[in-house]
Design an enzyme around this catalytic site. Structure first.
Site, PDB file in Angstrom:
ATOM      1  N   ARG A  91     -65.801   3.258 -13.925  1.00 19.69           N
ATOM      2  CA  ARG A  91     -66.161   2.026 -13.229  1.00 19.69           C
ATOM      3  C   ARG A  91     -66.543   0.966 -14.261  1.00 19.69           C
ATOM      4  O   ARG A  91     -67.186   1.269 -15.272  1.00 19.69           O
ATOM      5  CB  ARG A  91     -67.358   2.254 -12.296  1.00 19.69           C
ATOM      6  N   GLU A 138     -64.028  -7.035 -10.626  1.00 17.67           N
ATOM      7  CA  GLU A 138     -62.597  -6.993 -10.271  1.00 17.67           C
ATOM      8  C   GLU A 138     -62.314  -7.869  -9.056  1.00 17.67           C
ATOM      9  O   GLU A 138     -63.143  -7.923  -8.149  1.00 17.67           O
ATOM     10  CB  GLU A 138     -62.187  -5.543  -9.978  1.00 17.67           C
ATOM     11  N   HIS A 165     -56.824  -1.576 -12.516  1.00  9.35           N
ATOM     12  CA  HIS A 165     -57.419  -0.501 -11.701  1.00  9.35           C
ATOM     13  C   HIS A 165     -56.324   0.271 -10.942  1.00  9.35           C
ATOM     14  O   HIS A 165     -56.295   0.286  -9.705  1.00  9.35           O
ATOM     15  CB  HIS A 165     -58.452  -1.079 -10.720  1.00  9.35           C
TER      16      HIS A 165
HETATM   17  C1  DGY Z   1     -61.405   5.754  -6.763  1.00  9.07           C
HETATM   18  O1  DGY Z   1     -60.885   6.527  -5.964  1.00  9.07           O
HETATM   19  O2  DGY Z   1     -62.617   5.696  -6.930  1.00  9.07           O
HETATM   20  C2  DGY Z   1     -60.499   4.862  -7.518  1.00  9.07           C
HETATM   21  O3  DGY Z   1     -61.172   4.193  -8.538  1.00  9.07           O
HETATM   22  C3  DGY Z   1     -59.829   3.887  -6.595  1.00  9.07           C
HETATM   23  O4  DGY Z   1     -60.806   3.002  -6.138  1.00  9.07           O
END
Ligand code: DGY
Length: 326
Positions: free
Chosen positions: A234, A263, A281
């Protein structure tokens, strides 16, 4: 089942198209694309028992739905949903682990190789004709040979990445909240020690308060001028301002990033840097995997309405006993 007997589900905000189709097949869906609950009358809000969401569901939205019982989160990382707050209100939360593990691990290894071997830059060199007109792409500063990869967050995805990296012959070590008993990789009890011992620091840790800006200026200094950061977890886990500074001044050598603090906005300074590889992402973003994720959201909601045990409740819900509809 007719639409009259299909249980209602509110889809809050933008949602994967296949996932939405699956929800529509099983439930009576109301889709609030704009995340704006004022589109619902008070009566409609009062009738909502289940929400499906990809990303952020503010506590205020949860609290504005007095009959809410369950939130199905599309994604393994559920930092956009306050599961503790939900548990306090007796609301179960589910996420989508496992079905995306291999996809994310594949992308993590690809991103790592892209940044270490400057593959996007080399590809641009070939595509632009510079190879023909200016000569070969320069030799890369780094290689994976002889390197140590430090994994922050050796959970299911971290372990899948580690297994893949074993095939590359690199040394692997890790930092977690606590040491795992089932792996032989060296463990660093603190993140600075991991950064210090690693050539490549790979973040897989989930977002949330416990990891907020954990990779800060001090950790980047510990990683050092030949160090590379790869972030597939993240954006919130990295102090992005400190990272930009570190990349600009050579405190670290390079970064490969799939996730960002705000983002889809990526700071201009980060986008200008040639020692970064930036992805939007996409770690789990194949159609196959997203279909599995959407199906898992729908499975959990189906199970809830059938008073069957949830397949993938998040730990906060499991701890609060919110495993099936009473
Ligand atoms: C997740 O599944 O957490 C991925 O980062 C997609 O948001």
């Amino acid at each position: 089942m007719t639409s009259d007997t299909k249980p209602p589900v509110l889809v809050f905000g933008p949602y994967n198209a296949d996932g939405l189709a699956e929800l529509e097949r099983r439930f009576t869906v109301r889709h609030l694309k704009s995340r704006d609950l004022s589109e619902l009358s008070e009566g409609e809000r009062g009738a909502v028992k289940a929400v499906a969401v990809a990303g952020h569901l503010p506590n205020e939205a949860m609290d504005a739905l007095p009959a809410l019982e369950i939130v199905g989160h599309f994604g393994v990382g559920y930092d956009g949903v306050d599961a503790g707050h939900a548990a306090g209100r007796g609301i179960a939360v589910t996420n989508t682990p496992d079905v995306l593990t291999d996809e994310v691990a594949d992308t993590a290894v690809a991103l790592l190789l892209m940044v270490v071997r400057e593959l996007p830059q080399a590809e641009a060199h070939a595509r632009s004709g510079e190879w023909e007109h200016k000569g070969p792409y320069p030799l890369t500063r780094f290689s994976l040979r002889g390197k140590t990869v430090g994994i922050m967050g050796l959970g299911r995805i971290g372990l899948a990445i580690a297994k893949r990296l074993e095939g590359f012959g690199v040394a692997i070590r890790y930092h977690n909240r606590s040491q795992r008993g089932d792996v032989g990789y060296p463990y660093d009890a603190n993140l600075a020690a991991l950064a210090q011992a690693s050539d490549i620091l790979l973040n897989v840790a989930p977002g949330g308060a416990s990891t907020d800006k954990a990779i800060d200026a001090e950790i980047l200094r510990a990683l050092g001028p030949d160090g590379i950061l790869v972030n597939i977890g993240r954006g919130s886990t990295v102090d992005e301002a400190a990272l930009i500074e570190a990349l600009e001044t050579g405190t670290i050598a390079a970064a490969g990033l799939d996730v960002f603090a705000d983002e889809p906005r990526i700071p201009e300074r980060l986008r200008r840097l040639s020692n970064t590889v930036l992805l939007p992402h996409v770690a789990s973003a194949s159609r196959d995997t997203r279909i599995l994720m959407g199906n898992l959201v729908a499975d959990n909601l189906s199970r809830w309405f059938a008073s069957e045990a949830l397949e993938t409740p998040v730990p906060e819900s499991a701890k609060a006993g919110l495993m099936r509809r009473p």
